[in-house]
Design a protein around this motif. Sequence first.
Motif, PDB file in Angstrom:
ATOM      1  N   GLU A 183       2.714  12.655   4.394  1.00 44.74           N
ATOM      2  CA  GLU A 183       2.760  11.480   3.535  1.00 44.74           C
ATOM      3  C   GLU A 183       4.191  11.185   3.092  1.00 44.74           C
ATOM      4  O   GLU A 183       4.995  12.114   2.917  1.00 44.74           O
ATOM      5  CB  GLU A 183       1.889  11.690   2.290  1.00 44.74           C
ATOM      6  N   SER A 184       4.497   9.911   2.898  1.00 39.75           N
ATOM      7  CA  SER A 184       5.819   9.507   2.429  1.00 39.75           C
ATOM      8  C   SER A 184       5.721   8.163   1.717  1.00 39.75           C
ATOM      9  O   SER A 184       4.684   7.497   1.775  1.00 39.75           O
ATOM     10  CB  SER A 184       6.804   9.409   3.597  1.00 39.75           C
ATOM     11  N   GLY A 185       6.822   7.789   1.056  1.00 39.70           N
ATOM     12  CA  GLY A 185       6.887   6.476   0.433  1.00 39.70           C
ATOM     13  C   GLY A 185       6.729   6.463  -1.072  1.00 39.70           C
ATOM     14  O   GLY A 185       6.840   5.408  -1.696  1.00 39.70           O
ATOM     15  N   ARG A 239       4.688   1.192  -1.161  1.00 38.38           N
ATOM     16  CA  ARG A 239       3.895   1.298   0.060  1.00 38.38           C
ATOM     17  C   ARG A 239       3.992   2.728   0.575  1.00 38.38           C
ATOM     18  O   ARG A 239       5.075   3.189   0.933  1.00 38.38           O
ATOM     19  CB  ARG A 239       4.390   0.334   1.132  1.00 38.38           C
ATOM     20  N   LEU A 240       2.864   3.400   0.608  1.00 33.80           N
ATOM     21  CA  LEU A 240       2.801   4.763   1.099  1.00 33.80           C
ATOM     22  C   LEU A 240       2.450   4.760   2.579  1.00 33.80           C
ATOM     23  O   LEU A 240       1.710   3.893   3.059  1.00 33.80           O
ATOM     24  CB  LEU A 240       1.754   5.565   0.332  1.00 33.80           C
ATOM     25  N   VAL A 247      -1.435   5.639   8.676  1.00 36.11           N
ATOM     26  CA  VAL A 247      -2.258   4.966   7.674  1.00 36.11           C
ATOM     27  C   VAL A 247      -1.348   4.570   6.516  1.00 36.11           C
ATOM     28  O   VAL A 247      -0.440   5.327   6.158  1.00 36.11           O
ATOM     29  CB  VAL A 247      -3.374   5.888   7.155  1.00 36.11           C
ATOM     30  N   TYR A 248      -1.601   3.409   5.956  1.00 39.02           N
ATOM     31  CA  TYR A 248      -0.770   2.895   4.872  1.00 39.02           C
ATOM     32  C   TYR A 248      -1.598   2.666   3.609  1.00 39.02           C
ATOM     33  O   TYR A 248      -2.801   2.446   3.666  1.00 39.02           O
ATOM     34  CB  TYR A 248      -0.122   1.577   5.283  1.00 39.02           C
ATOM     35  N   THR A 265       2.698  12.843  -1.559  1.00 41.79           N
ATOM     36  CA  THR A 265       3.901  12.141  -1.993  1.00 41.79           C
ATOM     37  C   THR A 265       3.717  11.737  -3.453  1.00 41.79           C
ATOM     38  O   THR A 265       2.669  11.209  -3.833  1.00 41.79           O
ATOM     39  CB  THR A 265       4.203  10.935  -1.087  1.00 41.79           C
ATOM     40  N   GLN A 266       4.730  12.011  -4.269  1.00 40.69           N
ATOM     41  CA  GLN A 266       4.628  11.782  -5.715  1.00 40.69           C
ATOM     42  C   GLN A 266       4.864  10.320  -6.054  1.00 40.69           C
ATOM     43  O   GLN A 266       5.857   9.728  -5.615  1.00 40.69           O
ATOM     44  CB  GLN A 266       5.661  12.637  -6.450  1.00 40.69           C
TER      45      GLN A 266
END
Length: 115
Positions: free
Chosen positions: A6-8, A19-20, A79-80, A109-110
């Motif tokens: 996960e990121s963003g 937007r993750l 996936v977003y 992701t925090q």
Amino acid sequence: QVQLVESGGGLVQAGGSLRLSCAASGGTFSSYAMGWFRRAPGKEREFVATINWGGGSTYYADSVKGRFTISRDNAENTVYLQMNSLKPEDTAVYYCNGAGGRFPWGQGTQVTVSS
């Protein structure tokens, strides 16, 4: 075995957007319904949104309905989660996974929303 990254995430003021992204590798990503989950400080992990394998069907927790949008790109194994009108109560670590948590959990992701 599918692996998820996960990121963003980040720090944003109330009312802002993020937007993750969730990148999957190591398996047939496109075969599975996918979801986003979150864990707020001191609370259990909770469901946020899910999307079916083809992307044509989505479902949201009441707390995020109308503000968050889940989508996927099977060609990119991603996936977003588009998050708009963020609130301080959206502060949490956000994770993606197959529906029901079928894959090993990533680090998440925090997301921190300041008032």
